[in-house]
Write an enzyme that holds these catalytic residues in place. Structure first.
Site, PDB file in Angstrom:
ATOM      1  CG  ASN A   9      -2.327   0.413   8.141  1.00 18.17           C
ATOM      2  OD1 ASN A   9      -3.579   0.972   8.012  1.00 18.17           O
ATOM      3  ND2 ASN A   9      -2.022  -0.402   7.797  1.00 18.17           N
ATOM      4  CE  LYS A  38       0.862  -5.886   3.589  1.00 20.50           C
ATOM      5  NZ  LYS A  38       1.990  -6.058   3.999  1.00 20.50           N
ATOM      6  N   GLY A 207      12.775 -12.387  -0.063  1.00 21.80           N
ATOM      7  CA  GLY A 207      13.202 -11.882   1.311  1.00 21.80           C
ATOM      8  C   GLY A 207      14.701 -11.818   1.097  1.00 21.80           C
ATOM      9  CG  ASP A 239       5.286  -2.601   1.772  1.00 28.11           C
ATOM     10  OD1 ASP A 239       4.797  -3.345   1.273  1.00 28.11           O
ATOM     11  OD2 ASP A 239       4.952  -2.362   3.050  1.00 28.11           O
TER      12      ASP A 239
HETATM   13  O1  RIB Z   1       4.430  -4.290   4.785  1.00 28.60           O
HETATM   14  C1  RIB Z   1       4.444  -3.705   5.879  1.00 28.60           C
HETATM   15  C2  RIB Z   1       3.001  -2.916   6.364  1.00 28.60           C
HETATM   16  O2  RIB Z   1       2.142  -3.844   6.594  1.00 28.60           O
HETATM   17  C3  RIB Z   1       2.729  -2.170   7.591  1.00 28.60           C
HETATM   18  O3  RIB Z   1       3.569  -0.933   7.605  1.00 28.60           O
HETATM   19  C4  RIB Z   1       1.557  -2.368   8.235  1.00 28.60           C
HETATM   20  O4  RIB Z   1       1.079  -1.076   8.545  1.00 28.60           O
HETATM   21  C5  RIB Z   1       1.026  -3.412   7.238  1.00 28.60           C
HETATM   22  O5  RIB Z   1       0.216  -2.668   6.264  1.00 28.60           O
END
Ligand code: RIB
Length: 292
Positions: A9, A38, A207, A239
Site C-alpha cells: 500500500n 500489513k 498494544g 506488524d
Molecule cells: O498495519 C498498518 C498498515 O495497515 C498500514 O501500513 C496500512 O497500509 C494498512 O494496511
C-alpha cells in the site's frame, strides 16, 4: 526462506488533533506519503530481523516506486506482479496521542488470482514459512497449498473478519492477533479460550501493554510487558512485532528471546512516524535500552 503473500500500500499519513467524529471535518497539520501495507510492513520487519524474505504481491500501474523501495530494504521483490488499475493505498489519520484510524483501498492487492498463487508457491517446501495477512485475495488457497507441502503457515487476522479466519484456520500453524481480534475470535467460535481453535501457536499483542505468546503443543505461555516510550505513531507496531517475532522463531531463536526483541522493535517503531519506513533495524533494536 520466508514467503510473504502480502499487501503493498501507499500509506498517506494525516496528522490531526484527534480522530474525527462522524460528520466532523478536520484540517490536517501535516501530510506524508510512505510505503506500507500489513504485508510489506511484515516483510520489512522480517528482513530487518535477519531473515531472507520473498515478498509476493501485486501493485497497479502506479506502484513501481513501492516495489523499488521494498527492494532497497533488502526484500526479494522479483516475483511481485503489476496489474492494470490502481495499487492499494491507505488513508491513515494520526491523532496527537499517536492513536490512528485507517481506511484502506485494496486495489491490486485483492486482484491476485489463483493461477498466480499456484505459480508463486510452486517451489515452497517443508523448510519454508508462508506468512499471510487479510489484505490480499486467495489466502485460503495459499495456506492450503503451503500446508500440503509441509511449510509452516502464519496468519495475521487483520483487518479482522471472523468468517475469513474460520475458512483459513485448518491450514494455519501460527496465528497473530491483537487483543480485540482475540476477543472477537473467542466470541465468534464460542470457545472458552483460544487454545480450543486448533492452531499450534498464537501471538496476542496488547498494544502498549506488551504481548503474550502461547505454544499449545509445548504447553508454553510467555508474557512480555510493553516498554514505555514517547508515542509518535502506533501505526504498524503490530506488524513490526509479528514480523520480528516470526523471523526470529524461524531462525530457531528461543521464544522468550524472540519475544523480547520483537517487543523492543515494536516500541521503537512507535517513536517514529510512518510504517515500513519506520521499522527499526536489528542493530537499533539490540542497542535499545529497556530502562529509559
Ligand atoms: O498495519 C498498518 C498498515 O495497515 C498500514 O501500513 C496500512 O497500509 C494498512 O494496511
Amino acid at each position: 526462506m520466508i514467503y510473504n503473500i502480502g499487501s503493498i500500500n501507499a500509506d498517506y499519513f494525516y496528522n490531526v488533533s484527534h480522530i474525527p467524529r462522524p460528520g466532523e471535518t478536520l484540517a490536517a497539520t501535516r501530510v506524508e506519503r510512505g510505503l506500507g501495507g500489513k504485508g510489506v510492513n511484515q516483510s520489512v520487519a522480517m528482513k530487518n530481523a535477519g531473515s531472507s524474505v520473498r515478498h509476493l504481491g501485486a501493485v497497479g500501474e502506479d506502484g513501481e516506486w513501492m516495489v523499488e523501495k521494498l527492494s532497497s530494504a533488502g526484500v526479494d521483490t522479483a516475483r511481485i506482479v503489476s496489474l492494470s488499475g490502481p495499487s492499494g493505498h491507505a488513508i491513515i489519520t494520526i491523532a496527537d496521542d499517536g492513536e490512528n484510524a485507517i481506511t484502506i483501498f485494496p486495489g491490486a492487492n485483492r486482484l491476485i488470482d489463483s493461477d498466480q498463487v499456484q505459480l508463486w508457491l510452486a517451489t515452497i517446501s517443508a523448510t519454508d514459512w508462508l506468512v499471510l495477512q487479510n489484505e490480499t485475495s486467495q489466502q485460503r488457497l495459499a495456506a492450503e497449498l503451503a500446508k500440503s507441502r509441509g511449510a509452516r503457515v502464519v496468519y495475521s487476522a487483520a483487518p479482522f473478519d471472523a468468517e475469513v479466519v474460520a475458512d483459513i484456520l485448518p491450514f494455519i500453524d501460527f496465528l497473530c492477533v491483537n487483543e480485540i481480534e482475540a476477543a472477537a475470535l473467542i466470541n465468534h467460535f464460542n470457545v472458552k479460550s483460544l487454545n480450543n481453535l486448533g492452531v499450534n501457536a498464537l501471538l496476542i499483542t496488547h498494544g502498549s501493554q506488551g504481548a503474550v505468546y502461547h505454544n499449545f503443543e509445548k504447553k508454553l505461555e510467555i508474557t512480555v510487558k510493553g516498554i514505555p516510550v514517547q508515542v509518535v505513531d502506533t501505526t504498524g507496531a503490530g506488524d513490526t512485532f509479528c514480523g520480528y517475532f516470526i523471523a526470529l522463531l524461524s531462525q530457531g531463536k528461543d521464544p522468550l528471546a524472540a519475544l523480547n526483541i520483537a517487543n523492543k522493535a515494536a516500541a521503537l517503531k512507535v517513536t517514529k512516524l510512518g510504517t515500513a519506513d519506520a521499522i527499526p533495524s536489528l542493530v537499533d533494536v539490540l542497542d535499545f535500552n529497556n530502562e529509559r
